[in-house]
Scaffold this motif. Structure first.
Motif, PDB file in Angstrom:
ATOM      1  N   ASP A 184     -14.316 -40.641 -70.030  1.00 54.99           N
ATOM      2  CA  ASP A 184     -14.624 -41.617 -68.982  1.00 54.99           C
ATOM      3  C   ASP A 184     -13.533 -41.546 -67.927  1.00 54.99           C
ATOM      4  O   ASP A 184     -12.426 -42.055 -68.118  1.00 54.99           O
ATOM      5  N   CYS A 185     -13.835 -40.922 -66.805  1.00 57.26           N
ATOM      6  CA  CYS A 185     -12.841 -40.739 -65.749  1.00 57.26           C
ATOM      7  C   CYS A 185     -12.522 -42.037 -65.023  1.00 57.26           C
ATOM      8  O   CYS A 185     -11.529 -42.105 -64.284  1.00 57.26           O
ATOM      9  N   SER A 186     -13.348 -43.076 -65.206  1.00 59.10           N
ATOM     10  CA  SER A 186     -13.136 -44.349 -64.510  1.00 59.10           C
ATOM     11  C   SER A 186     -12.419 -45.378 -65.376  1.00 59.10           C
ATOM     12  O   SER A 186     -12.201 -46.507 -64.933  1.00 59.10           O
ATOM     13  N   ASP A 187     -12.054 -45.014 -66.602  1.00 61.54           N
ATOM     14  CA  ASP A 187     -11.413 -45.949 -67.526  1.00 61.54           C
ATOM     15  C   ASP A 187      -9.976 -46.198 -67.087  1.00 61.54           C
ATOM     16  O   ASP A 187      -9.112 -45.328 -67.264  1.00 61.54           O
ATOM     17  N   LEU A 188      -9.699 -47.355 -66.525  1.00 65.76           N
ATOM     18  CA  LEU A 188      -8.360 -47.657 -66.019  1.00 65.76           C
ATOM     19  C   LEU A 188      -7.363 -47.876 -67.150  1.00 65.76           C
ATOM     20  O   LEU A 188      -6.152 -47.752 -66.958  1.00 65.76           O
ATOM     21  N   ARG A 189      -7.863 -48.220 -68.347  1.00 68.89           N
ATOM     22  CA  ARG A 189      -6.959 -48.433 -69.479  1.00 68.89           C
ATOM     23  C   ARG A 189      -6.487 -47.108 -70.058  1.00 68.89           C
ATOM     24  O   ARG A 189      -5.360 -46.986 -70.523  1.00 68.89           O
ATOM     25  N   HIS A 190      -7.369 -46.118 -70.056  1.00 63.22           N
ATOM     26  CA  HIS A 190      -7.028 -44.801 -70.587  1.00 63.22           C
ATOM     27  C   HIS A 190      -7.510 -43.728 -69.610  1.00 63.22           C
ATOM     28  O   HIS A 190      -8.437 -42.975 -69.915  1.00 63.22           O
ATOM     29  N   PRO A 191      -6.894 -43.644 -68.434  1.00 64.67           N
ATOM     30  CA  PRO A 191      -7.357 -42.653 -67.450  1.00 64.67           C
ATOM     31  C   PRO A 191      -7.057 -41.237 -67.928  1.00 64.67           C
ATOM     32  O   PRO A 191      -6.088 -41.007 -68.661  1.00 64.67           O
ATOM     33  N   PRO A 192      -7.891 -40.268 -67.530  1.00 70.00           N
ATOM     34  CA  PRO A 192      -7.629 -38.886 -67.918  1.00 70.00           C
ATOM     35  C   PRO A 192      -6.298 -38.390 -67.347  1.00 70.00           C
ATOM     36  O   PRO A 192      -5.930 -38.740 -66.229  1.00 70.00           O
ATOM     37  N   THR A 193      -5.601 -37.599 -68.127  1.00 68.60           N
ATOM     38  CA  THR A 193      -4.360 -36.972 -67.695  1.00 68.60           C
ATOM     39  C   THR A 193      -4.473 -35.476 -67.966  1.00 68.60           C
ATOM     40  O   THR A 193      -5.411 -35.019 -68.625  1.00 68.60           O
ATOM     41  N   LEU A 224     -18.824 -30.677 -72.684  1.00 66.75           N
ATOM     42  CA  LEU A 224     -17.883 -31.689 -72.224  1.00 66.75           C
ATOM     43  C   LEU A 224     -18.565 -32.506 -71.133  1.00 66.75           C
ATOM     44  O   LEU A 224     -19.093 -31.950 -70.168  1.00 66.75           O
ATOM     45  N   TYR A 225     -18.565 -33.824 -71.309  1.00 67.27           N
ATOM     46  CA  TYR A 225     -19.203 -34.706 -70.332  1.00 67.27           C
ATOM     47  C   TYR A 225     -18.142 -35.557 -69.654  1.00 67.27           C
ATOM     48  O   TYR A 225     -17.431 -36.335 -70.301  1.00 67.27           O
ATOM     49  N   LEU A 226     -18.028 -35.432 -68.326  1.00 68.22           N
ATOM     50  CA  LEU A 226     -17.094 -36.208 -67.521  1.00 68.22           C
ATOM     51  C   LEU A 226     -17.864 -37.319 -66.818  1.00 68.22           C
ATOM     52  O   LEU A 226     -18.611 -37.071 -65.860  1.00 68.22           O
ATOM     53  N   HIS A 227     -17.696 -38.543 -67.296  1.00 68.04           N
ATOM     54  CA  HIS A 227     -18.405 -39.699 -66.740  1.00 68.04           C
ATOM     55  C   HIS A 227     -17.651 -40.212 -65.516  1.00 68.04           C
ATOM     56  O   HIS A 227     -16.444 -40.376 -65.553  1.00 68.04           O
ATOM     57  N   GLU A 228     -18.365 -40.471 -64.419  1.00 73.09           N
ATOM     58  CA  GLU A 228     -17.782 -40.919 -63.145  1.00 73.09           C
ATOM     59  C   GLU A 228     -16.689 -39.949 -62.702  1.00 73.09           C
ATOM     60  O   GLU A 228     -15.534 -40.315 -62.458  1.00 73.09           O
ATOM     61  N   VAL A 229     -17.075 -38.696 -62.554  1.00 71.40           N
ATOM     62  CA  VAL A 229     -16.124 -37.637 -62.209  1.00 71.40           C
ATOM     63  C   VAL A 229     -15.474 -37.874 -60.849  1.00 71.40           C
ATOM     64  O   VAL A 229     -14.368 -37.387 -60.584  1.00 71.40           O
ATOM     65  N   GLY A 230     -16.121 -38.642 -60.000  1.00 69.38           N
ATOM     66  CA  GLY A 230     -15.558 -38.935 -58.684  1.00 69.38           C
ATOM     67  C   GLY A 230     -14.292 -39.758 -58.733  1.00 69.38           C
ATOM     68  O   GLY A 230     -13.581 -39.861 -57.732  1.00 69.38           O
ATOM     69  N   SER A 231     -13.990 -40.353 -59.894  1.00 69.51           N
ATOM     70  CA  SER A 231     -12.777 -41.165 -60.043  1.00 69.51           C
ATOM     71  C   SER A 231     -11.543 -40.331 -60.332  1.00 69.51           C
ATOM     72  O   SER A 231     -10.430 -40.865 -60.349  1.00 69.51           O
TER      73      SER A 231
END
Length: 436
Positions: A184-193, A224-231
Motif C-alpha cells: 500500500d503506497c498510500s499507507d502513512l503509517r508504513h510508507p514504502p521505502t 507484485l501489486y502496488l496500491h495507489e502507486v501515485g503516492s
C-alpha cells in the motif's frame, strides 16, 4: 479459481466514441475520449478530464455517451453547467454539443470509428461480481489480460474494488501458484521505502541485522501489486522504473543487482497522466506500468448490480438458511443513493444494518426488514450536493461506530477487527464522534 466461466458465450458490444475538447479557457487544447464509461470532468486529480480553471469544482459534471448523443449530468458545482445559454442538470444533447463550465468551453463531437468491446455471459470473474453490461465487459477484458504477462494499471475511484481486480487477475494467470505481494503506497503509517521494496543486505540498514528480502524479491515468480502507486515519492518511482527496464533489483547494501521475475500490477484513484503532465509522476514509469490499463466502473454507473452485491454481503455474513429476498423498499432506498464510496461503502452500510438488527434481536441471525434504511440515505433536498454528501458521510460513520460499539460492548479492538481497520483508526473515529 472462479473465472473459468468468464470466457463463455462472448458477445460484441458497440459504443459510439466521442471526443471532448477544451476550446476556450486555461486548458484550451486539452482533449479526452469518451466511449463505454462516463467521463468525469472537474478540477480534482481524480477526474478523467482535469481542468485548472478556477471556476471548476472538484467534480463538476459527468458526460456519458448514449445513442441519442451525450448525456450531461451536473455534479453539484455552484457555477453549474450550461448548454448554450441554458443551465442544465441532467440532459441529453445532440451532437456536436458545446457546453460551458466556469470560464471553459467544451466541444463534444462524434468520432468516426466505434469502440467494439467483448462481453461475457458470466456474472463473476474471480471474486468480482456483476451482471451489468459494464461489468461483464470488464470480465471479458480481464480474462484476456490474465493470459498475458505485461504490467497492468488499474484505474478506479476509491472503494470500487481495485485490490479484488488485482487478486483476480493473479488467480487467473499462469502465476497463480506463485506469491501475491501487496504494497500500500498510500499507507502513512508504513510508507514504502527502498528497503521494504528492494530489501537490504546484512548490516546495510538501521533495522535488524539480518538480510531482508524486499517486496520485489518476495514476489519472485508471482505478482507484485502496488496500491495507489501515485503516492510513491519521486525517488522510488525512478528506482521502480529501473527495475522494470532492467529486470534486476539492487538490494540496499549490495554491490550488484539480482534478477527478479515479477508481474507488476498497480492501481490509482488519481489521473496519473495528468500527474505526469504536472511533473508529479514519472512519465517513463507510467508508460511501463500501463502496458495494459483497466478501468473499473463506479457503483453509481452500474446500479443494476446493487441487488446482487447486497445479496452477496448477506450470504457471506449469514448462514445459508437465513437468507431471504432483500425487501424491495430497502433496495429502493439503497438505489436512491449515489454511493461516493462505491462497493466498499455499500458493504459497510449493509453490515451496519445487520449489526443494528443483530444488536436489537435475541436471535443470532441478522435479517433486514423492509423498514430498515441506512441513515446515510436520508434525503437532503435544500443543500448543495457537495454539502449533503459530506453530511451523509458523517451521519453514516457515526451510526456505524455506534452500531459497532453496541455489538462489541465498547471493545475497541473487536470493533476495529469487524470494521477491518486499524485500532488507531477506530480510536480516531471515536474521538471524532466523542465516544468514550
Amino acid at each position: 479459481m472462479k473465472d473459468g466461466s468468464a470466457k463463455s458465450y462472448p458477445q460484441l458490444a458497440e459504443y459510439v466514441r466521442l471526443r471532448v475538447s477544451v476550446t476556450d479557457g486555461s486548458d484550451a487544447g486539452t482533449s479526452s475520449e469518451l466511449s463505454h464509461l462516463p467521463l468525469r470532468v472537474g478540477a480534482s486529480s481524480e477526474s478523467d478530464l482535469v481542468l485548472s480553471d478556477a471556476g471548476i469544482a472538484g467534480r463538476h459534471c459527468t458526460l456519458e455517451s448514449v445513442d441519442e448523443g451525450v448525456r450531461i449530468r451536473y455534479e453539484g458545482s455552484p457555477d453549474g453547467v450550461f448548454l448554450g445559454d441554458t443551465r442544465v442538470f441532467d440532459v441529453i444533447a445532440a451532437l456536436p454539443a458545446r457546453i460551458s463550465l466556469g470560464e471553459s468551453r467544451l466541444l463534444i463531437e462524434r468520432l468516426p470509428e466505434p469502440l467494439i468491446r467483448k462481453r461475457v455471459s458470466s456474472e463473476s470473474f474471480g471474486d468480482l461480481l456483476g451482471r451489468s453490461a459494464r461489468m461483464r465487459e470488464l470480465f471479458a477484458e480481464l480474462a484476456g489480460i490474465a493470459e498475458l504477462d505485461g504490467s497492468v494499471l488499474i484505474r478506479a475511484d476509491r472503494g470500487a474494488g481495485r485490490q479484488l481486480v488485482a487478486e483476480s487477475l493473479h488467480d487467473a494467470s499462469a502465476r497463480r501458484n506463485g506469491p501475491f505481494v501487496f504494497v500500500d503506497c498510500s499507507d502513512l503509517r508504513h510508507p514504502p521505502t527502498r528497503e521494504s521494496l528492494f530489501g537490504h543486505e546484512r548490516g546495510a540498514s538501521a533495522g535488524p541485522g539480518e538480510v531482508h528480502a524486499g517486496a520485489f524479491q518476495q514476489a519472485h515468480a508471482g505478482t507484485l501489486y502496488l496500491h495507489e502507486v501515485g503516492s510513491l515519492p519521486k525517488a522510488l518511482q525512478l528506482d521502480i522504473e529501473r527495475v522494470l527496464e532492467t529486470g534486476g533489483v539492487l538490494t540496499v547494501g549490495a554491490s550488484q543487482g539480482t534478477r527478479v521475475d515479477v508481474r507488476l500490477l498497480s492501481s490509482s484513484s488519481t489521473n496519473l497522466a495528468h500527474e505526469a503532465k504536472l511533473g508529479r509522476f514519472g512519465l517513463g514509469l507510467l508508460e511501463r506500468l500501463a502496458r495494459h490499463e483497466v478501468r473499473i466502473p463506479a457503483l453509481c454507473d452500474r446500479m443494476e448490480d446493487l441487488p446482487l452485491l447486497v445479496e452477496h454481503v448477506l450470504r457471506r455474513a449469514s448462514r445459508a438458511d437465513s437468507i431471504r429476498e432483500v425487501p424491495a423498499p430497502l433496495l429502493s432506498a439503497l438505489a436512491a443513493y449515489d454511493w461516493p464510496g462505491n462497493v466498499r461503502e455499500l458493504v459497510a452500510v449493509v453490515r451496519m444494518l445487520m449489526l443494528d438488527r443483530a444488536g436489537s434481536s435475541t436471535s443470532n441471525q441478522a435479517r433486514l426488514s423492509p423498514t430498515d434504511a441506512p441513515p446515510v440515505l436520508e434525503p437532503t433536498l435544500l443543500e448543495p450536493l457537495r454539502i449533503a454528501r459530506r453530511a451523509a458521510s458523517d451521519r453514516f460513520e457515526q451510526a456505524y461506530v455506534d452500531a459497532l460499539l453496541a455489538r462489541t460492548q465498547g471493545n475497541v479492538t473487536r470493533a476495529a477487527a469487524i470494521a477491518e481497520v486499524s485500532r488507531q483508526m477506530m480510536q480516531k473515529l471515536l474521538r471524532k464522534y466523542r465516544q468514550r
